[in-house]
Motif scaffolding. Structure first.
Motif: not given
Length: 925
Positions: A178-192
């Protein structure tokens, strides 16, 4: 009203809110609406509590249970499945019912039998009939599509970290996590990356609608722009040409929107029914400190049912989702997908340690996605040590809001620290010294070959501080208005200034408080100047993230013409010791979060009257008041002289209200015949007024019994949910230690019964004469249970029964059944040796009832009629759950719904009181 009847009432209300028509079996009319919930529908395994009909077709079942401490609905799932697979009377279709619900008045759990490996989940509220109809018409469930129908991800134009994030998320969803975490550094394109996932969930997963939660309105606008710019790899059109995207700015959600972008505070406003100031969308929740008065509970909103969203993407899932705002996430029946560059232990805990992708800052620098940074410190005397203004000095006094000044003398010596700068005291020289040091360092040491000032962002403490900085920057650099601009929510054209700062030559320096502290993309930034400290580690990392984004040579040269080559680093200029100051994962609401409630209570009792202690205790009692039931409240009010916990808490907090203290001091002075105004009140008079108010607020807590009751109430009703410390299994199974513990529990209980038989009314029942045994009442059992379940014994009915089942298994019956409070009667009788076997109290009542009815019918001229027997069984069931029955009990729903006292009197007449007396004696004693 019995607990079961109360729960049924609440379940009925929730069903009606969701659009269901509630009917008894005798009033069955499936034509009255799309969804009909029929109570007590007959099946070949007994009547089901509710059977759900949609378009006249039976499709679901609800198993109703009473609200009770420790009620575990998952233990009821087998019972629900039995009804779902039973044969319903008059039903032609023999297929099992698909939708399975378990519910109390407070909790709802749901299982969709068409899912792969069907698994129950908790719901905030029941679904609407329209939703069940849509699911029945669909060829596959959402969870089956996620598990079986998601195609391989095209990797063209995606970074490796983005591929890892999308595929990792889809693998997690396929397993129904039910829950998942995506850890991506600032600038790595999280929103994309998130938009890529959203597109695939809509197109291939068949998602109906997805909520995209952002921190501020500015970030919502930025996310909307990215949705509009996104072109999927398998379609030449833009995302917004394929799907409707709504940026929520009102209380209504567009029914045609497949993506809704909103701040969590606006969605909270929609659900709670509380009006929202549009300016609240502009404030980062990292900067909002929640107070008890802000807590409003989310309630069911028929216009926004729980099934509105299938997925919730939480962009920058910082601390805001763990407190008041978490209600938004709890409300919707949706998968939660977190995106963050700065996870902490609480983030990992909230997302069940399900990290589907991990791409940290160091890795992003190695890959060239981000740039590294250097720290340049600026320390001034005033920043470090503060300063002092002597009395009678002529200085400006400025109104913080209007900035209107008046020239006046200081009344007394004023000592201030560096932390008070730009709040109670402004020292322009300190600001000027920092700006000069920055200017010199950038021009001579950091970027000596630049012809223009590198794009620079200054973090200010307040909007007023930002204005002071701007004036001094323009003065020191000898530049006009365009050179340095403010980018805060108070600026009328803040968005336009931000766009120019990102893309144009001017402004060269921007000053902000928090508008671009998180999430906002300004790639040309090369200098960050901190003129404010930050206590939140996550927020600090977010602020630093404004400078980490890489930029190619062409992009950098477009706004900084003398730059040579691509952006390779940025410089963090620290003028307040932000790099060295203690950081925490979040800012606590109270001042003493690690001090136990009992210690705060004891501290107040012995005379601690400092603000930190009183505020912490007040906040703790506010939380406690929300968890107490009526009986606990009544116990505490009896000890406090009629003062509720909520009023106690409010008294502690408001006792420290500065305005109220001034009014108290003025009233005291007037009573003493002294002519005083707010300006002429003496410090000792204000201190005396504070002491007077605090003493009155603390007076009830001098009672040790009240302090004990408050602490016991907390232990009984409050659970601590630890999302910080992670765990792993090292052994599973029973061992010798568990058996020894069971023996200890049994011995402790037996000894307690023997030692306290004269003290506790419920125990004395078992030692009195037979006639007096009739006095056993449910209140006595409750009192006994309260004594046993408190520390240090912690002997709950469930724990005792389990221990006896291990120690004396052959003598214990019904060990796997759900326990009820009246089972404590059986436990006491067994411990005293009055019974050879330990049986559930309800079983013993059933056995005695059969014998009583048999004996009674044999003595009567005529046996009880079927209708009389039906009433006697209902009365017997009430005794099994409440220990006795009297005339007042016929007002409870189960009995009242059948006609109550009037109906039972028609059946038994003057015999009724005698029969009730016999049953109370025969079935319990």
């Amino acid at each position: 009203m019995t607990p079961e009847a109360q729960a049924r009432q609440q379940i009925d209300h929730k069903l009606e809110q969701a659009g269901w028509v509630i009917q008894d079996m005798k009033q069955l009319d499936l034509s009255v609406g799309l969804g009909v919930a029929v109570r007590e529908y007959p099946t070949d395994t007994g009547p089901a509590d509710y059977v759900l009909f949609v378009d006249r077709v039976a499709c679901g079942v609800i198993e109703a249970k009473k609200d009770a401490a420790g009620e575990n609905l998952t233990a009821t799932e087998r019972q629900t499945e039995r009804y779902a697979h039973a044969t319903l009377k008059w039903r032609q279709d023999s297929q099992p019912l698909r939708f399975l619900f378990e519910a109390t008045g407070q909790l709802v759990r749901f299982t969709d039998g068409a899912d792969p490996a069907p698994r129950s989940r908790e719901l905030f509220h029941f679904f609407r009939p329209q939703q069940l109809k849509a699911w029945l018409a669909a060829p596959n469930t959402l969870r089956r599509r996620l598990a079986e129908h998601m195609p391989t991800l095209p990797t063209l134009k995606l970074r490796d970290c983005q591929v890892q994030a999308v595929t990792g998320l889809e693998q997690s969803l396929a397993l129904n996590k039910p829950r998942a975490l995506v850890h991506m550094a600032t600038g790595a394109g999280k929103t994309f990356t998130a938009i890529t996932s959203v597109y695939r969930l809509l197109k291939f997963g068949g998602a109906k609608r997805i909520l995209f939660l952002v921190d501020t309105r500015n970030l919502g606008k930025q996310a909307h722009q990215e949705f509009m710019a996104y072109s999927p790899p398998d379609d030449g059109r833009k995302f917004t040409e394929l799907y409707n995207v709504q940026r929520l700015a009102s209380p209504s959600i567009d029914p045609h929107a497949q993506v809704c972008i909103s701040t969590i505070q606006r969605m909270y406003s929609v659900l709670s029914g509380e009006p929202m100031d549009d300016a609240a969308d502009d404030i980062s929740l990292n900067e909002v400190q929640q107070t008890p008065s802000q807590q409003k509970w989310v309630r069911y909103n028929p216009a926004v049912p729980v099934e509105t969203f299938d997925f919730i993407v939480i962009d920058e899932c910082h601390r805001s989702i763990y407190n008041l705002w978490k209600q938004v996430l709890d409300y919707f029946d949706a998968y939660l997908i977190g995106l963050t560059a700065t996870p902490d232990n609480r983030t990992y805990g909230f997302f069940n340690q399900n990290v589907v992708a991990e791409y940290g800052y160091e890795a992003s620098v190695v890959d060239g996605v981000n740039v590294g940074y250097d720290v340049y410190e600026i320390v001034t005397v005033v920043t470090q040590k503060g300063s002092e203004l002597k009395a009678q000095e002529w200085v400006d006094h400025r109104d913080r809001a209007t900035r209107k000044k008046r020239w006046a003398q200081t009344e007394e010596d004023t000592r201030y620290t560096g932390k008070e700068l730009d709040r109670s005291v402004v020292n322009p020289s300190q600001i000027r010294a920092v700006i000069r040091a920055m200017k010199q360092a950038v021009e001579t040491q950091i970027f000596p070959t630049r012809q223009e000032v590198p794009k620079t962002l200054i973090f200010a403490k307040t909007d007023s501080h930002a204005d002071d900085i701007i004036q001094i920057v323009r003065d020191e650099y000898g530049q006009g208005n365009a050179f340095c601009r403010k980018v805060t929510y108070s600026e009328k054209d803040a968005d336009g200034v931000l766009t120019d700062f990102r893309n144009e030559y001017h402004p060269r320096i921007a000053v902000t408080v928090d508008m671009i502290a998180t999430g906002t993309d300004v790639k040309p930034l090369e200098v960050l100047l901190f003129m404010r400290d930050v206590r939140s580690r996550g927020y600090y990392e977010q602020m630093k993230g404004r400078g980490v984004r890489s930029l190619d040579a062409e992009g950098l040269k477009r706004v900084s013409g003398s730059a040579e080559g691509a952006k390779t680093r940025f410089v963090l200029m620290d003028a307040v010791g932000v790099e060295k100051s203690l950081k925490t994962d979040s800012r606590p609401l109270e001042k003493k979060p690690h001090v136990a409630l009992k210690d705060l209570l004891q501290g107040v009792a012995v005379g601690h009257r400092d603000d930190e202690t009183l505020l912490s205790l007040g906040n703790r009692l506010v939380r406690l008041a929300k968890t107490l039931d009526e009986k606990a409240q009544a116990r505490i009010e009896k000890l406090s002289g009629g003062v509720s916990v909520a009023v106690l808490a409010k008294g502690l907090i408001t006792a420290l209200d500065p305005d109220a203290i001034v009014q108290t001091a003025l009233a005291t002075a007037q009573a003493q015949g002294l002519a005083r105004t707010e300006e002429t009140l003496l410090p000792q008079e204000l201190a005396a007024a504070r002491a007077l108010r605090v003493a009155a607020a603390c007076a009830p807590l001098d009672n040790p019994a009240l302090r004990d009751a408050l602490e016991n109430a907390r232990r009984e009703r409050e659970q601590i949910i630890d999302h910080i410390n992670q765990d792993e299994v090292v052994f599973a199974g029973f061992g010798e230690q568990a058996q020894a513990q069971a023996v200890t529990v049994v011995q402790t209980f037996a000894e307690y019964v023997q030692q306290h038989k004269a003290e506790i009314e419920a125990l004395s029942f078992f030692y009195q004469q037979p006639y007096q045994r009739r006095a056993l009442a449910f209140e006595m059992v409750e009192e006994l249970h309260a004594h046993l379940s408190r520390p240090p014994l912690m002997l709950t009915t469930e724990r005792l029964w389990s221990a006896y089942a291990r120690v004396q298994a052959s003598a214990v019956k019904g060990a796997n059944r759900q326990r009820q409070l009246t089972d404590l009667v059986s436990l006491v009788r067994f411990a005293l040796g009055l019974e050879a076997e330990l049986r559930p109290f309800a079983d013993e009542v059933d056995r005695r009832f059969q014998a009583w009815v048999f004996r009674h019918n044999a003595q009567r001229a005529t046996a009880f009629t079927p209708e009389q027997m039906e009433w006697l069984r209902m009365m017997k069931n009430h005794i099994a759950s409440s220990c006795s029955i009297g005339r007042d009990d016929f007002d409870y729903a189960e009995l009242a719904d059948k006609g109550g006292l009037q109906k039972v009197w028609q059946l038994f007449g003057k015999e009724l009181d005698g029969l009730m007396g016999e049953m109370n004696w025969e079935l319990v004693a």
